[in-house]
Design a protein around this motif. Structure first.
Motif, PDB file in Angstrom:
ATOM      1  N   HIS A 137      -4.525  11.679  40.384  1.00 27.54           N
ATOM      2  CA  HIS A 137      -3.296  10.739  40.412  1.00 27.54           C
ATOM      3  C   HIS A 137      -1.970  11.520  40.918  1.00 27.54           C
ATOM      4  CE1 HIS A 137      -5.236   7.277  38.875  1.00 27.54           C
ATOM      5  NE2 HIS A 137      -5.857   8.047  37.727  1.00 27.54           N
ATOM      6  N   GLY A 138      -1.970  12.896  41.245  1.00 26.90           N
ATOM      7  CA  GLY A 138      -0.669  13.455  41.805  1.00 26.90           C
ATOM      8  C   GLY A 138      -0.833  14.921  41.332  1.00 26.90           C
ATOM      9  N   ARG A 139       0.532  15.505  41.794  1.00 20.76           N
ATOM     10  CA  ARG A 139       0.550  16.840  41.148  1.00 20.76           C
ATOM     11  C   ARG A 139       1.823  17.300  40.276  1.00 20.76           C
ATOM     12  NH1 ARG A 139       4.787  17.974  43.994  1.00 20.76           N
ATOM     13  NH2 ARG A 139       5.374  16.884  46.040  1.00 20.76           N
ATOM     14  N   SER A 140       2.314  16.224  39.654  1.00 18.28           N
ATOM     15  CA  SER A 140       3.505  16.461  38.810  1.00 18.28           C
ATOM     16  C   SER A 140       2.841  16.766  37.401  1.00 18.28           C
ATOM     17  CB  SER A 140       4.292  15.193  38.594  1.00 18.28           C
ATOM     18  OG  SER A 140       3.452  13.993  37.945  1.00 18.28           O
ATOM     19  N   PHE A 141       3.688  17.182  36.706  1.00 19.91           N
ATOM     20  CA  PHE A 141       3.041  17.513  35.023  1.00 19.91           C
ATOM     21  C   PHE A 141       2.404  16.458  34.458  1.00 19.91           C
ATOM     22  CE2 PHE A 141       4.344  18.892  30.805  1.00 19.91           C
ATOM     23  CZ  PHE A 141       3.221  19.932  30.622  1.00 19.91           C
ATOM     24  N   SER A 142       2.875  15.136  34.545  1.00 14.65           N
ATOM     25  CA  SER A 142       2.308  14.190  33.761  1.00 14.65           C
ATOM     26  C   SER A 142       1.090  13.484  34.572  1.00 14.65           C
ATOM     27  CB  SER A 142       3.451  13.055  33.676  1.00 14.65           C
ATOM     28  OG  SER A 142       3.973  12.345  34.966  1.00 14.65           O
ATOM     29  N   SER A 143       1.270  13.512  35.951  1.00 13.55           N
ATOM     30  CA  SER A 143       0.141  13.162  36.745  1.00 13.55           C
ATOM     31  C   SER A 143      -1.107  14.061  36.601  1.00 13.55           C
ATOM     32  CB  SER A 143       0.462  12.564  38.039  1.00 13.55           C
ATOM     33  OG  SER A 143       0.862  13.665  38.721  1.00 13.55           O
ATOM     34  N   VAL A 144      -0.977  15.335  36.593  1.00 16.97           N
ATOM     35  CA  VAL A 144      -1.948  16.272  36.576  1.00 16.97           C
ATOM     36  C   VAL A 144      -2.676  15.962  35.047  1.00 16.97           C
ATOM     37  CG1 VAL A 144      -2.487  18.710  36.009  1.00 16.97           C
ATOM     38  CG2 VAL A 144      -1.159  18.018  38.100  1.00 16.97           C
ATOM     39  N   GLY A 145      -1.921  15.926  34.022  1.00 18.36           N
ATOM     40  CA  GLY A 145      -2.253  15.483  32.880  1.00 18.36           C
ATOM     41  C   GLY A 145      -3.327  14.396  32.563  1.00 18.36           C
ATOM     42  N   ILE A 146      -3.310  13.402  33.487  1.00 16.69           N
ATOM     43  CA  ILE A 146      -4.132  12.217  33.518  1.00 16.69           C
ATOM     44  C   ILE A 146      -5.183  12.392  34.534  1.00 16.69           C
ATOM     45  CG2 ILE A 146      -2.570  10.669  32.440  1.00 16.69           C
ATOM     46  CD1 ILE A 146      -2.097   9.489  35.169  1.00 16.69           C
ATOM     47  N   THR A 147      -5.373  13.579  35.259  1.00 16.98           N
ATOM     48  CA  THR A 147      -6.446  13.712  36.377  1.00 16.98           C
ATOM     49  C   THR A 147      -7.552  14.016  35.726  1.00 16.98           C
ATOM     50  OG1 THR A 147      -4.714  14.004  38.229  1.00 16.98           O
ATOM     51  CG2 THR A 147      -6.566  15.110  38.395  1.00 16.98           C
ATOM     52  N   GLY A 148      -8.613  13.509  36.193  1.00 18.88           N
ATOM     53  CA  GLY A 148      -9.928  13.682  35.581  1.00 18.88           C
ATOM     54  C   GLY A 148     -10.903  14.608  36.495  1.00 18.88           C
ATOM     55  N   ASN A 149     -10.120  15.206  37.476  1.00 14.22           N
ATOM     56  CA  ASN A 149     -10.903  16.065  38.411  1.00 14.22           C
ATOM     57  C   ASN A 149     -10.446  17.467  38.263  1.00 14.22           C
ATOM     58  OD1 ASN A 149     -11.594  17.290  40.986  1.00 14.22           O
ATOM     59  ND2 ASN A 149     -11.808  15.299  41.830  1.00 14.22           N
ATOM     60  N   ARG A 150     -11.499  18.466  37.505  1.00 11.83           N
ATOM     61  CA  ARG A 150     -11.230  19.689  37.302  1.00 11.83           C
ATOM     62  C   ARG A 150     -10.604  20.413  38.444  1.00 11.83           C
ATOM     63  NH1 ARG A 150     -16.303  23.327  35.333  1.00 11.83           N
ATOM     64  NH2 ARG A 150     -16.510  22.951  37.886  1.00 11.83           N
ATOM     65  N   GLY A 151     -11.061  20.270  39.707  1.00 10.18           N
ATOM     66  CA  GLY A 151     -10.525  21.087  40.801  1.00 10.18           C
ATOM     67  C   GLY A 151      -8.969  20.891  41.282  1.00 10.18           C
ATOM     68  N   TRP A 152      -8.408  19.719  40.607  1.00 12.53           N
ATOM     69  CA  TRP A 152      -7.042  19.313  40.837  1.00 12.53           C
ATOM     70  C   TRP A 152      -6.300  19.342  39.505  1.00 12.53           C
ATOM     71  CZ3 TRP A 152      -5.170  19.316  45.892  1.00 12.53           C
ATOM     72  CH2 TRP A 152      -6.230  19.058  46.913  1.00 12.53           C
ATOM     73  N   SER A 153      -6.604  20.104  38.430  1.00 17.57           N
ATOM     74  CA  SER A 153      -6.060  20.206  37.190  1.00 17.57           C
ATOM     75  C   SER A 153      -5.730  21.563  36.730  1.00 17.57           C
ATOM     76  CB  SER A 153      -6.798  19.740  36.099  1.00 17.57           C
ATOM     77  OG  SER A 153      -6.905  18.068  36.249  1.00 17.57           O
ATOM     78  N   PRO A 154      -4.487  22.125  37.017  1.00 15.24           N
ATOM     79  CA  PRO A 154      -4.359  23.421  36.717  1.00 15.24           C
ATOM     80  C   PRO A 154      -3.938  23.982  35.644  1.00 15.24           C
ATOM     81  CG  PRO A 154      -2.478  22.676  37.915  1.00 15.24           C
ATOM     82  CD  PRO A 154      -3.480  21.649  38.112  1.00 15.24           C
ATOM     83  N   THR A 155      -3.739  22.905  34.659  1.00 12.83           N
ATOM     84  CA  THR A 155      -3.292  23.080  33.206  1.00 12.83           C
ATOM     85  C   THR A 155      -3.807  22.065  32.444  1.00 12.83           C
ATOM     86  OG1 THR A 155      -1.283  23.511  31.620  1.00 12.83           O
ATOM     87  CG2 THR A 155      -0.930  22.109  33.914  1.00 12.83           C
ATOM     88  N   SER A 156      -4.121  22.514  31.096  1.00 17.51           N
ATOM     89  CA  SER A 156      -4.495  21.760  30.189  1.00 17.51           C
ATOM     90  C   SER A 156      -3.346  21.073  29.300  1.00 17.51           C
ATOM     91  CB  SER A 156      -5.770  22.386  29.063  1.00 17.51           C
ATOM     92  OG  SER A 156      -4.969  23.468  28.599  1.00 17.51           O
ATOM     93  N   LEU A 157      -2.299  21.731  29.228  1.00 18.98           N
ATOM     94  CA  LEU A 157      -0.992  21.226  28.901  1.00 18.98           C
ATOM     95  C   LEU A 157      -0.717  19.780  29.454  1.00 18.98           C
ATOM     96  CD1 LEU A 157       1.006  24.298  28.735  1.00 18.98           C
ATOM     97  CD2 LEU A 157      -0.657  23.487  26.861  1.00 18.98           C
ATOM     98  N   SER A 158      -0.053  18.958  28.692  1.00 19.22           N
ATOM     99  CA  SER A 158       0.394  17.640  28.987  1.00 19.22           C
ATOM    100  C   SER A 158       1.406  16.795  28.033  1.00 19.22           C
ATOM    101  CB  SER A 158      -0.866  16.555  29.356  1.00 19.22           C
ATOM    102  OG  SER A 158      -0.422  15.410  29.789  1.00 19.22           O
ATOM    103  N   PRO A 159       2.278  16.232  28.429  1.00 20.71           N
ATOM    104  CA  PRO A 159       2.930  15.325  27.519  1.00 20.71           C
ATOM    105  C   PRO A 159       2.358  14.116  27.041  1.00 20.71           C
ATOM    106  CG  PRO A 159       3.615  14.905  29.703  1.00 20.71           C
ATOM    107  CD  PRO A 159       2.997  16.000  29.911  1.00 20.71           C
TER     108      PRO A 159
END
Length: 428
Positions: A137-159
């Motif tokens: 769903h994107g590369r911002s902090f919040s959209s990475v936090g809801i991305t379910g594709n490991r290859g595009w999720s550089p952090t497990s931290l999320s709001p």
């Protein structure tokens, strides 16, 4: 290239900024469904700048609209009345199918999804979000936090607290062996069970066809079945139409319409193709949701006059030339050709998609194990043959993505299929 552009790129840009090809190319200009690189090589473009040059390169109707607008005013921000923005919002609101719709323009799909999450969590007073496995769903902090594709999720931290739901990938996972009816039923049961173990979420966000995930999708009707469960609990449904919108799937104008028996989503997000290369994104939502914010807000660049002029011209061209119908007709021919070619290649696990949104998943022959090296090899071979395509997938990027401009004609589809067939044969 006349200078070391690749070296200069690497010296000033992030290491994680991906480039295609062993020897990356610089695209200098385009026309119709073709582009040229700095060395003068001509390519048939079956990826459109990641599904963004949706209509055609250098389309005269759009370049004229942009040029005319640039000669008047390029930008003023949302602090002033903006006629092109109002006109495009009126058209999108009507096309969305959402009742009493309001439209907010952004500059990208990432920002559009960010805004949708802000609206949903504020409206529902909850920071819990449901998302699909294998999603992007994107590369911002919040959209990475809801991305379910490991290859595009550089952090497990999320709001946000994100809970991932089954269903986005039909041919993998614990329910893959079921028929479509039982598959949907199992995913709905899983969703109900999940909701029984958590405080009420704000929303489910889902791509009708997962883009970066490799053009995977559930059976038609899954999200309608999900919507019934969500609606009973007041949970919102956000359709991420950044890649599926504007008729690309051929059968429908929006991807959600394949799941539409329970009505439109509460919100939809869009970007990419509507600007045909200009930076436009946005959110459509019911007025009560869009108007729930109790703080001031503006957008400096969202809805700026020059991008709105491009969007209006592009949407007009798309509708007047029935590019949705063209995607259905030409896309149908293309996917048949690719399936016939893939039947002779053991490494092809599946050819899937609809309209001009086609995925080819590659695995090690006789297994379900991803083969990203094979995907890279086909990508290179296609470029050597004069065809640009993309990659994706949730299993080590082993899916090829085929998504030409929606004005693709039959002769170009045949030409591209021939090149891709030879590229696939090169890995047999």
């Amino acid at each position: 290239m006349t200078d070391d552009l690749l070296g200069r790129h690497r010296s000033v840009l992030p290491d994680w900024l991906a480039l295609y090809y062993e020897h990356p190319i610089e695209i200098t200009h385009g026309e119709g469904r073709h582009v040229w690189d700095a060395d003068g090589n001509r390519y048939l473009d079956f990826f459109g700048g990641i599904l963004t040059t949706m209509t055609a390169h250098a389309l005269p109707e759009i370049t004229k609209a942009v040029s005319d607008q640039a000669g008047r005013i390029v930008h003023s921000s949302t602090l002033y009345l903006n006629r092109p923005m109002v006109e495009l919002a009126e058209r999108i609101a009507k096309l969305s199918g959402i009742p009493d719709a309001r439209v907010f323009f952004t500059t990208s799909g990432t920002e559009a999804n960010d805004t949708a999450l802000l609206l949903a969590t504020t409206y529902r007073r909850s920071n819990t979000v449901l998302a699909m496995r294998n999603s992007y769903h994107g590369r911002s902090f919040s959209s990475v936090g809801i991305t379910g594709n490991r290859g595009w999720s550089p952090t497990s931290l999320s709001p946000l607290q994100t809970l991932y739901v089954h269903g986005g990938v039909r041919t993998r996972g614990p329910f893959a062996a079921l028929d479509d009816y039982d598959y949907v039923a199992a995913c709905v049961d899983d969703l109900k069970d999940l909701l029984g173990h958590t405080r009420p979420p704000a929303a489910l966000i889902a791509e009708p066809i997962q883009g970066v995930g490799g053009f995977t999708s559930p059976p038609d009707g899954l999200y309608a079945a999900f919507r019934e469960v969500l609606h009973e609990r007041g949970i919102l449904w956000i359709a991420d139409e950044v890649q599926t919108g504007w008729g690309r799937t051929g059968e429908h104008f929006w991807g959600w319409q394949a799941h539409g028996r329970s009505g439109p989503p509460d919100m939809l997000t869009f970007a990419k193709g509507i600007g045909n290369g200009m930076s436009i994104g946005g959110v459509v939502a019911r007025s009560e949701i869009m108007n729930c914010l109790d703080a001031n807000s503006i957008s400096t660049f969202g809805g700026t006059q020059i991008t709105m002029a491009a969007g209006l011209a592009n949407l007009t061209y798309l509708l007047e030339h029935d590019l949705q119908g063209n995607a259905r007709r030409v896309g149908g021919l293309l996917i048949q050709r690719l399936r016939a070619a893939a039947a002779q290649v053991p490494a092809v696990r599946e050819v899937r998609g609809r309209g001009l949104m086609i995925g080819i998943e590659l695995t090690r022959p006789g297994t379900d194990r991803a083969d990203p090296e094979a995907a890279s090899a086909v990508l290179e071979a296609a470029r050597e043959g004069g065809l640009l395509i993309g990659k994706g997938g949730g299993h080590d990027t082993s899916a090829l993505r085929v998504a030409p401009p929606l004005s693709l004609n039959v002769a170009e589809a045949e030409e591209g299929a021939d090149i891709l067939e030879r590229a696939l044969w090169s890995i047999r």
